[in-house]
Write a protein that holds these residues in place. Structure first.
Motif, PDB file in Angstrom:
ATOM      1  N   VAL A  82       0.849  -1.188   0.000  1.00 22.65           N
ATOM      2  CA  VAL A  82       0.000   0.000   0.000  1.00 22.65           C
ATOM      3  C   VAL A  82       0.889   1.244   0.000  1.00 22.65           C
ATOM      4  O   VAL A  82       2.050   1.185   0.406  1.00 22.65           O
ATOM      5  CB  VAL A  82      -0.966   0.019   1.201  1.00 22.65           C
ATOM      6  N   LEU A  83       0.328   2.367  -0.435  1.00 19.97           N
ATOM      7  CA  LEU A  83       1.121   3.576  -0.606  1.00 19.97           C
ATOM      8  C   LEU A  83       1.268   4.404   0.658  1.00 19.97           C
ATOM      9  O   LEU A  83       2.290   5.052   0.849  1.00 19.97           O
ATOM     10  CB  LEU A  83       0.502   4.438  -1.710  1.00 19.97           C
ATOM     11  N   GLN A  84       0.259   4.417   1.507  1.00 21.87           N
ATOM     12  CA  GLN A  84       0.279   5.324   2.656  1.00 21.87           C
ATOM     13  C   GLN A  84      -0.100   4.586   3.936  1.00 21.87           C
ATOM     14  O   GLN A  84      -0.878   3.626   3.900  1.00 21.87           O
ATOM     15  CB  GLN A  84      -0.723   6.451   2.439  1.00 21.87           C
ATOM     16  N   PRO A  85       0.398   5.056   5.066  1.00 24.62           N
ATOM     17  CA  PRO A  85       0.033   4.435   6.341  1.00 24.62           C
ATOM     18  C   PRO A  85      -1.459   4.501   6.650  1.00 24.62           C
ATOM     19  O   PRO A  85      -2.014   3.573   7.234  1.00 24.62           O
ATOM     20  CB  PRO A  85       0.826   5.237   7.374  1.00 24.62           C
ATOM     21  N   THR A  86      -2.118   5.568   6.221  1.00 19.25           N
ATOM     22  CA  THR A  86      -3.557   5.665   6.481  1.00 19.25           C
ATOM     23  C   THR A  86      -4.337   4.620   5.702  1.00 19.25           C
ATOM     24  O   THR A  86      -5.300   4.053   6.211  1.00 19.25           O
ATOM     25  CB  THR A  86      -4.080   7.068   6.129  1.00 19.25           C
ATOM     26  N   VAL A  87      -3.896   4.346   4.487  1.00 21.16           N
ATOM     27  CA  VAL A  87      -4.535   3.302   3.684  1.00 21.16           C
ATOM     28  C   VAL A  87      -4.260   1.937   4.313  1.00 21.16           C
ATOM     29  O   VAL A  87      -5.154   1.087   4.375  1.00 21.16           O
ATOM     30  CB  VAL A  87      -4.045   3.353   2.219  1.00 21.16           C
ATOM     31  N   LEU A  88      -3.053   1.743   4.803  1.00 21.99           N
ATOM     32  CA  LEU A  88      -2.711   0.497   5.490  1.00 21.99           C
ATOM     33  C   LEU A  88      -3.619   0.277   6.685  1.00 21.99           C
ATOM     34  O   LEU A  88      -4.180  -0.811   6.867  1.00 21.99           O
ATOM     35  CB  LEU A  88      -1.248   0.516   5.935  1.00 21.99           C
ATOM     36  N   PHE A  89      -3.791   1.299   7.491  1.00 22.02           N
ATOM     37  CA  PHE A  89      -4.652   1.193   8.666  1.00 22.02           C
ATOM     38  C   PHE A  89      -6.082   0.864   8.259  1.00 22.02           C
ATOM     39  O   PHE A  89      -6.722  -0.011   8.843  1.00 22.02           O
ATOM     40  CB  PHE A  89      -4.617   2.497   9.474  1.00 22.02           C
ATOM     41  N   GLU A  90      -6.588   1.563   7.283  1.00 17.73           N
ATOM     42  CA  GLU A  90      -7.965   1.367   6.832  1.00 17.73           C
ATOM     43  C   GLU A  90      -8.179  -0.054   6.295  1.00 17.73           C
ATOM     44  O   GLU A  90      -9.158  -0.715   6.626  1.00 17.73           O
ATOM     45  CB  GLU A  90      -8.306   2.402   5.762  1.00 17.73           C
ATOM     46  N   LEU A  91      -7.247  -0.498   5.468  1.00 16.99           N
ATOM     47  CA  LEU A  91      -7.380  -1.845   4.907  1.00 16.99           C
ATOM     48  C   LEU A  91      -7.235  -2.915   5.979  1.00 16.99           C
ATOM     49  O   LEU A  91      -7.989  -3.886   5.993  1.00 16.99           O
ATOM     50  CB  LEU A  91      -6.349  -2.060   3.799  1.00 16.99           C
ATOM     51  N   GLU A  92      -6.273  -2.753   6.834  1.00 13.97           N
ATOM     52  CA  GLU A  92      -6.001  -3.768   7.866  1.00 13.97           C
ATOM     53  C   GLU A  92      -7.128  -3.857   8.884  1.00 13.97           C
ATOM     54  O   GLU A  92      -7.547  -4.953   9.253  1.00 13.97           O
ATOM     55  CB  GLU A  92      -4.676  -3.436   8.566  1.00 13.97           C
ATOM     56  N   ARG A  93      -7.611  -2.719   9.347  1.00 12.49           N
ATOM     57  CA  ARG A  93      -8.592  -2.710  10.441  1.00 12.49           C
ATOM     58  C   ARG A  93     -10.044  -2.797   9.979  1.00 12.49           C
ATOM     59  O   ARG A  93     -10.868  -3.359  10.668  1.00 12.49           O
ATOM     60  CB  ARG A  93      -8.429  -1.444  11.288  1.00 12.49           C
ATOM     61  N   VAL A  94     -10.351  -2.203   8.831  1.00  5.97           N
ATOM     62  CA  VAL A  94     -11.747  -2.085   8.421  1.00  5.97           C
ATOM     63  C   VAL A  94     -12.118  -3.045   7.295  1.00  5.97           C
ATOM     64  O   VAL A  94     -13.119  -3.755   7.370  1.00  5.97           O
ATOM     65  CB  VAL A  94     -12.061  -0.624   8.012  1.00  5.97           C
ATOM     66  N   TRP A  95     -11.318  -3.086   6.239  1.00  2.76           N
ATOM     67  CA  TRP A  95     -11.721  -3.763   5.020  1.00  2.76           C
ATOM     68  C   TRP A  95     -11.143  -5.166   4.833  1.00  2.76           C
ATOM     69  O   TRP A  95     -11.545  -5.882   3.924  1.00  2.76           O
ATOM     70  CB  TRP A  95     -11.338  -2.917   3.807  1.00  2.76           C
ATOM     71  N   LYS A 116      -1.849 -10.064   3.813  1.00  2.00           N
ATOM     72  CA  LYS A 116      -0.880  -9.283   4.579  1.00  2.00           C
ATOM     73  C   LYS A 116      -0.644  -7.969   3.844  1.00  2.00           C
ATOM     74  O   LYS A 116      -0.243  -7.969   2.686  1.00  2.00           O
ATOM     75  CB  LYS A 116       0.453 -10.031   4.714  1.00  2.00           C
ATOM     76  N   PHE A 117      -0.892  -6.863   4.534  1.00  2.00           N
ATOM     77  CA  PHE A 117      -0.657  -5.546   3.966  1.00  2.00           C
ATOM     78  C   PHE A 117       0.638  -4.993   4.521  1.00  2.00           C
ATOM     79  O   PHE A 117       0.972  -5.204   5.685  1.00  2.00           O
ATOM     80  CB  PHE A 117      -1.808  -4.600   4.331  1.00  2.00           C
TER      81      PHE A 117
END
Length: 120
Positions: A82-95, A116-117
């Motif tokens: 993933v490109l950004q930490p915020t996207v990592l957080f969103e994908l890992e925790r929510v999606w 695994k992200f």
């Protein structure tokens, strides 16, 4: 005697030569031939990996696909950059659960077991 044998015999008598019947049509779709070839070369897992990686955009949607890219499928684990930490957080925790369910439904539970992200 079968009709094709009768035909061959009649033509052979009429021409004075033996008639050889046409071989049966043994054509197969290219996708089937490539799949069998990949399996015979021991590349079945790589073929599955390419199919899963190719379907990433359809499974996750346009926005997530722009900000992430699957790198490899190894031992049932899909590794995604993933490109950004915020996207990592969103994908890992929510999606993650929803994406994993879609992948399992599409490809089966044995092909993709986990995601695994990582940033990269």
């Amino acid at each position: 005697m079968r009709p094709d044998q009768l035909r061959a015999r009649a033509l052979a008598e009429w021409r004075g030569l033996p008639e050889t019947p046409f071989p049966a049509d043994r054509t197969v779709p290219v996708a089937d031939a490539v799949t069998r070839l990949m399996q015979s070369l021991g590349l079945r897992d790589r073929l599955r990996s390419e199919v899963v990686i190719g379907a990433w955009r359809d499974v996750v949607g346009e926005f997530v696909a722009k900000h992430s890219s699957p790198r490899q499928l190894k031992d049932g684990v899909l590794h995604v950059s993933v490109l950004q930490p915020t996207v990592l957080f969103e994908l890992e925790r929510v999606w993650k659960r929803e994406i994993l369910d879609k992948l399992k439904k599409r490809f089966g539970t044995r092909i993709v077991r986990d995601i695994k992200f990582r940033i990269g």
